[in-house]
Design an enzyme around this catalytic site. Structure first.
Site, PDB file in Angstrom:
ATOM      1  CB  SER A 158      -0.835  -0.031   1.286  1.00 37.09           C
ATOM      2  OG  SER A 158      -1.400   1.233   1.558  1.00 37.09           O
ATOM      3  CE1 TYR A 171      -4.399  -2.280   5.102  1.00 38.76           C
ATOM      4  CE2 TYR A 171      -3.259  -0.208   4.650  1.00 38.76           C
ATOM      5  CZ  TYR A 171      -3.965  -1.312   4.206  1.00 38.76           C
ATOM      6  OH  TYR A 171      -4.246  -1.458   2.860  1.00 38.76           O
TER       7      TYR A 171
HETATM    8  P1  NAD Z   1     -11.628  -6.266  -0.064  1.00 33.08           P
HETATM    9  O1  NAD Z   1     -12.230  -6.164   1.303  1.00 33.08           O
HETATM   10  O2  NAD Z   1     -12.448  -5.899  -1.250  1.00 33.08           O
HETATM   11  O3  NAD Z   1     -11.042  -7.716  -0.306  1.00 33.08           O
HETATM   12  C1  NAD Z   1     -10.256  -8.369   0.662  1.00 33.08           C
HETATM   13  C2  NAD Z   1     -10.506  -9.864   0.540  1.00 33.08           C
HETATM   14  O4  NAD Z   1      -9.646 -10.494   1.501  1.00 33.08           O
HETATM   15  C3  NAD Z   1     -11.954 -10.258   0.874  1.00 33.08           C
HETATM   16  O5  NAD Z   1     -12.454 -11.094  -0.139  1.00 33.08           O
HETATM   17  C4  NAD Z   1     -11.807 -10.987   2.202  1.00 33.08           C
HETATM   18  O6  NAD Z   1     -12.744 -12.048   2.369  1.00 33.08           O
HETATM   19  C5  NAD Z   1     -10.396 -11.540   2.095  1.00 33.08           C
HETATM   20  N1  NAD Z   1      -9.846 -11.880   3.404  1.00 33.08           N
HETATM   21  C6  NAD Z   1      -9.913 -11.165   4.564  1.00 33.08           C
HETATM   22  N2  NAD Z   1      -9.341 -11.844   5.562  1.00 33.08           N
HETATM   23  C7  NAD Z   1      -8.889 -13.010   5.025  1.00 33.08           C
HETATM   24  C8  NAD Z   1      -8.221 -14.136   5.565  1.00 33.08           C
HETATM   25  N3  NAD Z   1      -7.908 -14.224   6.859  1.00 33.08           N
HETATM   26  N4  NAD Z   1      -7.926 -15.159   4.721  1.00 33.08           N
HETATM   27  C9  NAD Z   1      -8.254 -15.107   3.412  1.00 33.08           C
HETATM   28  N5  NAD Z   1      -8.907 -14.065   2.865  1.00 33.08           N
HETATM   29  C10 NAD Z   1      -9.213 -13.035   3.659  1.00 33.08           C
HETATM   30  O7  NAD Z   1     -10.296  -5.372   0.020  1.00 33.08           O
HETATM   31  P2  NAD Z   1      -9.299  -4.799  -1.100  1.00 33.08           P
HETATM   32  O8  NAD Z   1      -9.374  -3.343  -1.001  1.00 33.08           O
HETATM   33  O9  NAD Z   1      -9.482  -5.493  -2.398  1.00 33.08           O
HETATM   34  O10 NAD Z   1      -7.912  -5.226  -0.435  1.00 33.08           O
HETATM   35  C11 NAD Z   1      -7.063  -6.196  -0.973  1.00 33.08           C
HETATM   36  C12 NAD Z   1      -5.643  -5.872  -0.549  1.00 33.08           C
HETATM   37  O11 NAD Z   1      -5.261  -4.607  -1.086  1.00 33.08           O
HETATM   38  C13 NAD Z   1      -5.450  -5.774   0.964  1.00 33.08           C
HETATM   39  O12 NAD Z   1      -4.212  -6.351   1.330  1.00 33.08           O
HETATM   40  C14 NAD Z   1      -5.404  -4.281   1.194  1.00 33.08           C
HETATM   41  O13 NAD Z   1      -4.697  -3.944   2.352  1.00 33.08           O
HETATM   42  C15 NAD Z   1      -4.712  -3.822  -0.057  1.00 33.08           C
HETATM   43  N6  NAD Z   1      -4.895  -2.419  -0.384  1.00 33.08           N
HETATM   44  C16 NAD Z   1      -6.132  -1.907  -0.581  1.00 33.08           C
HETATM   45  C17 NAD Z   1      -6.273  -0.568  -0.903  1.00 33.08           C
HETATM   46  C18 NAD Z   1      -7.613   0.054  -1.111  1.00 33.08           C
HETATM   47  O14 NAD Z   1      -7.672   1.298  -1.140  1.00 33.08           O
HETATM   48  N7  NAD Z   1      -8.686  -0.695  -1.301  1.00 33.08           N
HETATM   49  C19 NAD Z   1      -5.138   0.248  -1.017  1.00 33.08           C
HETATM   50  C20 NAD Z   1      -3.889  -0.314  -0.809  1.00 33.08           C
HETATM   51  C21 NAD Z   1      -3.778  -1.660  -0.505  1.00 33.08           C
END
Ligand code: NAD
Length: 276
Positions: A158, A171
């Site tokens: 991130s 985080y």
């Molecule tokens: P999201 O909530 O849409 O998807 C996350 C997925 O992870 C979900 O399907 C959830 O069921 C799954 N998950 C959660 N805990 C879990 C576990 N213990 N085992 C297996 N699966 C699990 O979120 P997203 O925004 O798509 O995030 C995905 C990644 O991207 C994360 O690592 C997040 O930190 C990172 N990220 C997101 C953003 C953002 O702005 N959305 C920015 C930077 C980084």
């Protein structure tokens, strides 16, 4: 899962090629958001993907959306913070698709609170999903990749792998930690043809972020519109959200990169928020 017993052919069912033709990828947290976009784009480029997510039904549903023919996407229930579930899920993926070329360690959650009030159980939960999850899936992937003498690991970092924000202590800690892990994998994996890199997205409007907007508005005492404008997008060059497709494009670039020259690095995809 018999659906996938005939996946050994060298061609896509529709006959097309692609930058990842017949590469096998495990993508954690791919039932939703960024991981799901990556799964879509990898399959479009000819890969076979395993959607590993906490919720098996959601993982299988995403797999059938991504590949209605049921040959190139498989949903597996896996809590990435459970050693047993990671071991069995990764073994199942390798058994069904026969190899493993790419791991995208993407599963994650967000929990916001001021540090002084942060509950220890929540701190541990977040670190366990992001860091134990990355370690456990990496270890299982490396065993297979070392046998194959090649592989690519992508960690979902991130901008918070580089930068801090208030309310996000575990985080920010976890996302910084992933850069350290990627560098060690790059060093240990090199002799086995394995490279590792980190993608560092800015804010993407996935369920993870939608949930944070009202939470941050409450914690900071500002409106939800101001959370978006003055907190989330404040430092971007154009006030725009990054999209899941933007991140998927970066993942594709890293996954398809043709040599081991690109390893141990982190790529910020954020509309200019945090320039290195
Ligand atoms: P999201 O909530 O849409 O998807 C996350 C997925 O992870 C979900 O399907 C959830 O069921 C799954 N998950 C959660 N805990 C879990 C576990 N213990 N085992 C297996 N699966 C699990 O979120 P997203 O925004 O798509 O995030 C995905 C990644 O991207 C994360 O690592 C997040 O930190 C990172 N990220 C997101 C953003 C953002 O702005 N959305 C920015 C930077 C980084």
């Amino acid at each position: 899962m018999n659906l996938h017993t005939e996946i050994s052919s060298n061609k896509r069912s529709d006959g097309a090629g692609g930058r990842l033709l017949d590469k096998v990828a495990v993508i954690t947290g791919a039932a939703s958001g960024i991981g799901k976009e990556i799964a879509f784009s990898f399959v479009r480029e000819g890969a076979k993907v395993v959607i590993a997510d906490l919720d098996q039904t959601a993982a299988q549903k995403a797999a059938s959306e991504i590949d209605p023919l049921g040959q190139r996407a498989l949903g597996v229930g896996m809590d990435v913070s459970s050693e047993e579930q990671v071991e069995s899920g990764m073994a199942k993926a390798i058994e069904i698709f026969g190899r493993l070329d790419i791991l995208v360690s993407n599963a994650g959650v967000q929990i916001v609170a001021p540090l002084v009030e942060f509950e220890f159980a929540k701190w541990r939960k977040l670190l366990s999903i992001h860091l134990d999850g990355a370690f456990l899936t990496t270890r299982a992937a490396l065993r297979q990749m070392y046998r194959q003498n090649s592989g690519c690991i992508i960690y979902m970092g991130s901008v918070h792998s580089k930068e801090a924000s208030p309310l996000k202590a575990p985080y920010v800690t976890a996302k910084h930690g992933l850069i350290g892990l990627a560098k060690v994998v790059a060093k240990e994996g090199a002799a086995h043809g394995v490279r590792a890199n980190v993608i560092c997205p800015g804010f993407v409007r996935t369920p993870l972020v939608e949930k944070q907007i009202p939470e941050q508005a409450r914690a900071l005492g500002i409106s939800e519109a101001d959370v978006v404008k003055k907190v989330m997008l404040k430092e971007t060059v154009d006030g725009e959200f990054t999209t899941g497709q933007d991140v998927a494009e970066a993942a594709l670039f890293l996954a398809a990169f043709p040599s081991n020259a690109l390893t141990g690095q982190s790529m910020v995809v954020s509309h200019g928020w945090f320039m290195q």
